[in-house]
Design an enzyme around this catalytic site. Structure first.
Site, PDB file in Angstrom:
ATOM      1  N   SER A 257       0.837  -1.205   0.000  1.00  0.00           N
ATOM      2  CA  SER A 257       0.000   0.000   0.000  1.00  0.00           C
ATOM      3  C   SER A 257       0.868   1.250   0.000  1.00  0.00           C
ATOM      4  O   SER A 257       2.081   1.190   0.215  1.00  0.00           O
ATOM      5  CB  SER A 257      -0.883   0.009   1.239  1.00  0.00           C
ATOM      6  OG  SER A 257      -0.087   0.295   2.379  1.00  0.00           O
ATOM      7  N   LYS A 258       0.209   2.377  -0.216  1.00  0.00           N
ATOM      8  CA  LYS A 258       0.906   3.657  -0.200  1.00  0.00           C
ATOM      9  C   LYS A 258       1.578   3.864   1.153  1.00  0.00           C
ATOM     10  O   LYS A 258       2.674   4.414   1.240  1.00  0.00           O
ATOM     11  CB  LYS A 258      -0.099   4.769  -0.486  1.00  0.00           C
ATOM     12  CG  LYS A 258       0.468   6.151  -0.336  1.00  0.00           C
ATOM     13  CD  LYS A 258      -0.476   7.188  -0.876  1.00  0.00           C
ATOM     14  CE  LYS A 258      -0.417   8.490  -0.118  1.00  0.00           C
ATOM     15  NZ  LYS A 258       0.900   8.985   0.214  1.00  0.00           N
ATOM     16  N   ARG A 259       0.900   3.388   2.193  1.00  0.00           N
ATOM     17  CA  ARG A 259       1.473   3.575   3.527  1.00  0.00           C
ATOM     18  C   ARG A 259       2.818   2.856   3.686  1.00  0.00           C
ATOM     19  O   ARG A 259       3.719   3.344   4.362  1.00  0.00           O
ATOM     20  CB  ARG A 259       0.483   3.114   4.600  1.00  0.00           C
ATOM     21  CG  ARG A 259       0.180   4.254   5.560  1.00  0.00           C
ATOM     22  CD  ARG A 259      -0.801   3.868   6.628  1.00  0.00           C
ATOM     23  NE  ARG A 259      -2.146   3.714   6.079  1.00  0.00           N
ATOM     24  CZ  ARG A 259      -3.007   2.791   6.482  1.00  0.00           C
ATOM     25  NH1 ARG A 259      -2.672   1.921   7.408  1.00  0.00           N
ATOM     26  NH2 ARG A 259      -4.204   2.724   5.957  1.00  0.00           N
ATOM     27  N   GLY A 261       4.967   2.461   1.341  1.00  0.00           N
ATOM     28  CA  GLY A 261       5.927   3.316   0.644  1.00  0.00           C
ATOM     29  C   GLY A 261       6.356   4.479   1.530  1.00  0.00           C
ATOM     30  O   GLY A 261       7.543   4.775   1.656  1.00  0.00           O
ATOM     31  N   ASP A 262       5.362   5.126   2.167  1.00  0.00           N
ATOM     32  CA  ASP A 262       5.676   6.265   3.043  1.00  0.00           C
ATOM     33  C   ASP A 262       6.555   5.825   4.204  1.00  0.00           C
ATOM     34  O   ASP A 262       7.509   6.494   4.591  1.00  0.00           O
ATOM     35  CB  ASP A 262       4.384   6.883   3.607  1.00  0.00           C
ATOM     36  CG  ASP A 262       3.539   7.496   2.494  1.00  0.00           C
ATOM     37  OD1 ASP A 262       4.094   7.745   1.413  1.00  0.00           O
ATOM     38  OD2 ASP A 262       2.336   7.718   2.711  1.00  0.00           O
TER      39      ASP A 262
END
Ligand code: GLU
Length: 492
Positions: A257-259, A261-262
């Site tokens: 998920s994008k999370r 990546g962050d």
């Protein structure tokens, strides 16, 4: 055999996740290998989730990857348009009517509150052949009641799933799949806003656009039995299906998920995206310095392998080698280091002239041969071109600052003397890396000085840094004049 036609069918709900790019890539590769068509269809029937700019982003992302569709949105060619579902409203209406007339679908008038009540009251409650008679729909109401409600109330249309039937279909990745209709509910296929749901629009379009193979993410596998029932209901032949494995978090469990990546510092989107509502920026591979060819190569390997040791594949090599039979069933773990590795490989294989252009962007005013020589030296030393700005700077101007930490640790009382001695020796040496190294070695041996100690003293003087490319090759490129000059000014 009829022509291979595949489609990528994203919903414009935000930026395209790399999982979506991978789906597009596999569709593209499959089409190319079979001499087929790769179509882009925009599935925008869920107006609540529509995001401004998302469609444009999708097109730009595919273009950047070199996998633009040859038919559909963003492309004027094609006889099966329109390719945006929001522009196909009338088409779906006709097909819904057909199912209702044939008693394969029905009107339902239950309000969201009534449905919630049921779900709250009965655990695992489903709108299906067991329960539909107790609900408010055209099966349970009289014809007159139905007509009256149709004129005054909001309604949806539900598919009438046949009771207790085994549904079979073949998946090109997973083999034969069997499922009993008792586990499927009477899904809404047409909404009160006059638009179809994903399920209906998707299969009507795949049929009308003569799609031969549906290649999509694993998350759509549970919907496929319903799609097969819909194809049957219309009397249409279903396309072939291939469901691609999920892309998993670096830890191996759960969908990337994008999370993630962050949290771990890598992009999950091909291009940078600015959220139109919040202004929040999500990083993209392109802007982070990844080459499109490296990203495509990396994505190709998330779920597929060629069955050989070869890891580097250009897009055209992938077009020849890709095969659905070598797509795995189990999830593919995302590996950020591997993404970097691919980038480094592609940088290493960049032509000298192209590499030289990257140097020129940062450091103007030198001749082409000089850029090329510097380029050669850095090819195997960087992962991103942006590193050149700092790492190659010493080739274009003498250092003004000297790395403090290295100075403190490595610059000794006699370092200045060593540099001065060597400056004289180098000045009398034939200026090739080989000769310079020889001369250097003779000096440290004669003086019984540590090789490393002398080396770092010279490196600091010439480059201002504690590490960098081969020192003697760097000196050869800098040339005798520049080297001697720099060695006259000791770091401080
Ligand atoms: N609109 C769906 C999506 O956003 C398409 C799924 C499919 O390919 O059938 O992924």
């Amino acid at each position: 055999m009829s022509k291979v036609r595949v489609r990528f069918a994203p919903s414009p709900t935000g930026p395209l996740h790399i999982g979506g790019v991978r789906t597009a890539l596999y569709n593209y590769l499959f089409a190319k290998k079979q001499g087929g068509d790769f179509i882009l269809r925009i599935e925008d029937t869920d107006q609540k989730r529509y995001v401004q700019g998302a469609e444009d982003y999708i097109l730009k992302a595919l273009e950047w990857c070199g996998i633009a569709p040859n038919e559909g949105v963003g492309n004027d060619k094609g006889d099966f348009g329109p390719y945006r579902q929001s522009e196909r409203k009338e088409i779906y209406q006709k097909y819904v009517q057909q199912l209702i007339e044939q008693d394969k679908a029905y009107y339902a008038f239950d309000t969201p509150e009534e449905l919630d009540q049921k779900r709250d009251a009965v655990e695992n409650w489903k709108y299906d052949y067991n329960t539909r008679a107790e609900m408010k729909n055209s099966l349970s109401l009289s014809e007159d009641q139905t007509q009256a409600l149709l004129a005054t109330e909001n309604y949806t249309v539900r598919i009438k799933i046949p009771a207790d039937q085994d549904i079979y279909f073949n998946d090109l990745v997973r083999g034969e799949i069997k499922i009993n209709t008792s586990s499927i509910d009477d899904k809404v296929i047409f909404k009160s806003d006059g638009l179809p749901t994903y399920h209906l629009a998707n299969i009507v379009d795949d049929h009308l656009m003569q799609i031969s193979h549906v290649i999509r993410g694993e998350e759509w596998l549970p919907s496929t039995p319903l799609h097969v029932i819909l194809y049957d209901a219309f009397g249409w032949r279903a396309p072939e299906f291939a469901h691609l494995p999920l892309i998993l978090k670096p830890e191996g469990k759960g969908k990337l998920s994008k999370r993630d990546g962050d949290r771990l510092g890598f992009p999950v989107f091909p291009l940078q995206w600015k959220d139109p509502a919040t202004g929040e920026i999500s990083s993209g591979y392109k802007e982070s310095g990844y080459l499109n060819s490296a990203v495509v190569n990396m994505l190709a390997f998330l779920g597929w392998n060629p069955g050989t040791e070869q890891e580097l594949f250009s897009l055209s090599e992938l077009e020849k080698s890709f095969d659905l039979s070598r797509v795995g069933k189990s999830g593919a773990r995302f590996d950020a280091d591997k993404a970097k590795w691919f980038n480094a490989q592609y940088i290493k294989n960049t032509e000298d002239a192209v590499f030289a252009d990257h140097l020129k962007q940062h450091f103007e005013g030198f001749d082409q041969d000089y850029y090329r020589s510097v380029a050669k030296l850095f090819k195997e030393r960087i992962t991103f071109f942006s590193e050149l700005k700092d790492k190659a700077a010493f080739f274009f101007s003498a250092p003004e600052h000297y790395d403090e930490k290295t100075m403190k640790k490595k610059w000794k009382d006699d370092s200045g003397q060593i540099v001065q001695d060597l400056a004289k020796i180098f000045n009398d040496t034939d200026f090739s890396s080989y000769q310079l190294k020889q001369a250097f070695e003779e000096y440290v041996q004669a003086k019984e000085i540590g090789f490393g100690k002398a080396m770092i003293a010279v490196r600091l003087t010439l480059t201002g840094k504690g590490a960098g490319p081969d020192l003697f090759e760097s000196m050869q490129i800098l040339g005798v004049k520049e080297v001697t000059q720099r060695m006259q000014k000791l770091p401080a």
